[in-house]
Design an enzyme around this catalytic site. Sequence first.
Site, mmCIF file in Angstrom:
data_model
loop_
_atom_site.group_PDB
_atom_site.id
_atom_site.type_symbol
_atom_site.label_atom_id
_atom_site.label_comp_id
_atom_site.label_asym_id
_atom_site.label_seq_id
_atom_site.Cartn_x
_atom_site.Cartn_y
_atom_site.Cartn_z
ATOM 1 N N ASP A 86 -8.949 -0.940 3.447
ATOM 2 C CA ASP A 86 -8.673 -0.733 2.024
ATOM 3 C C ASP A 86 -8.385 0.751 1.823
ATOM 4 O O ASP A 86 -9.215 1.606 2.159
ATOM 5 C CB ASP A 86 -9.893 -1.175 1.217
ATOM 6 N N ASP A 97 -3.385 1.322 -4.546
ATOM 7 C CA ASP A 97 -4.585 0.745 -3.942
ATOM 8 C C ASP A 97 -4.150 -0.533 -3.239
ATOM 9 O O ASP A 97 -3.555 -1.427 -3.863
ATOM 10 C CB ASP A 97 -5.604 0.447 -5.050
ATOM 11 N N HIS A 170 -8.736 -4.350 -10.799
ATOM 12 C CA HIS A 170 -8.962 -3.365 -11.854
ATOM 13 C C HIS A 170 -7.649 -2.734 -12.292
ATOM 14 O O HIS A 170 -6.678 -2.693 -11.535
ATOM 15 C CB HIS A 170 -9.907 -2.271 -11.346
ATOM 16 N N HIS A 178 -10.506 3.079 -11.753
ATOM 17 C CA HIS A 178 -11.020 1.886 -12.431
ATOM 18 C C HIS A 178 -10.955 2.152 -13.928
ATOM 19 O O HIS A 178 -11.875 2.702 -14.522
ATOM 20 C CB HIS A 178 -12.451 1.581 -11.982
ATOM 21 N N GLU A 203 -7.178 -7.970 -6.156
ATOM 22 C CA GLU A 203 -7.764 -7.997 -4.809
ATOM 23 C C GLU A 203 -8.679 -9.198 -4.608
ATOM 24 O O GLU A 203 -9.898 -9.092 -4.731
ATOM 25 C CB GLU A 203 -8.501 -6.684 -4.512
ATOM 26 N N GLU A 296 -4.993 -7.024 -1.055
ATOM 27 C CA GLU A 296 -4.826 -6.328 -2.331
ATOM 28 C C GLU A 296 -3.468 -5.657 -2.413
ATOM 29 O O GLU A 296 -2.962 -5.110 -1.444
ATOM 30 C CB GLU A 296 -5.935 -5.265 -2.472
#
Length: 311
Positions: A86, A97, A170, A178, A203, A296
Amino acid sequence: MLEVDELDSYIKAGKIASDVRNRAVKLIKNGTAIIDLVEFVEGEILKSGAGISFPCNVSINEITAHYTSPLGDENKIVTGDLVKLDLGAEVNGYISDTAITVMAPGDNLEELYDEETLELNQNIIDASADALEAAISTVRAGVEIGQIGKAVEDAIHAHKLNPITNLTGHSLQHWNLHAGISIPNYDNGSNVKLEEGQVVAIEPFATKGIGIVEDIPGSYIFSFMKNKPFRMKHDEKVLKYIKENHQYLPFSSRWLTKNFNENRLNASIRNLSRAMAIYPYHPLKEKTNSWVSQKEHTIIVEEDGCTVTTL
């Protein structure tokens, strides 16, 4: 709506993260030291001219999220491990992300695991991948986030597995990893609607277990929270450095050892955490110790669909 320069920065951050992810996956194999994988990812992001959105996470098997190597980490990847990688890049404060799960290859994979176990583990990987595709296909301006969660849940249940219900995707904003909206991995009934121009990270996590994660001891990722006075000058010095260099995005205590003695730094990190001047992220594991997969992407919401920045 995003301005042109904002859109360009999100797109660039996504391309950098995607490129580094794709190259880092080739390092996931038997015997690779986790710290070598982490430092490769972080180093390549910096070489690209981008910043690091958060410390690279390498979470293995039942460890689900928030593990990054401490200094001197001796843990290594073993054949057959489900390795969740990640990572994210930052360009002008705009964030990407992305994550992928890989079953670590090795010459003796079939000797270590029976066919049923290998099929299960591959099914776990496929479930989170299918769930991400299903979720992305629902994204457009006006979609309720509960419906995105339903798409994830249905796709994972189709594999006879469970989503992790207490982890979410998020929303992302400038210098904010976030940003307030959570994207559930099950139908939570939320009628909050996505808007055109919003940026979200979706994700899905899949497991054969009950689908709940819990904290385990140790923290190697932190976020700055607020200034506080401290009796010890070293604590104040460390907090000042964190605010000046890592005020907005999560950081690793490993990064700070370039500027501070490791033992004194660790003592200060504990003091700052206890005082809630910084927030410690504990590694998370599936409650029944079942293995977990994750996939993700970062997505920009459009009127009739979306753009995936991290393909």
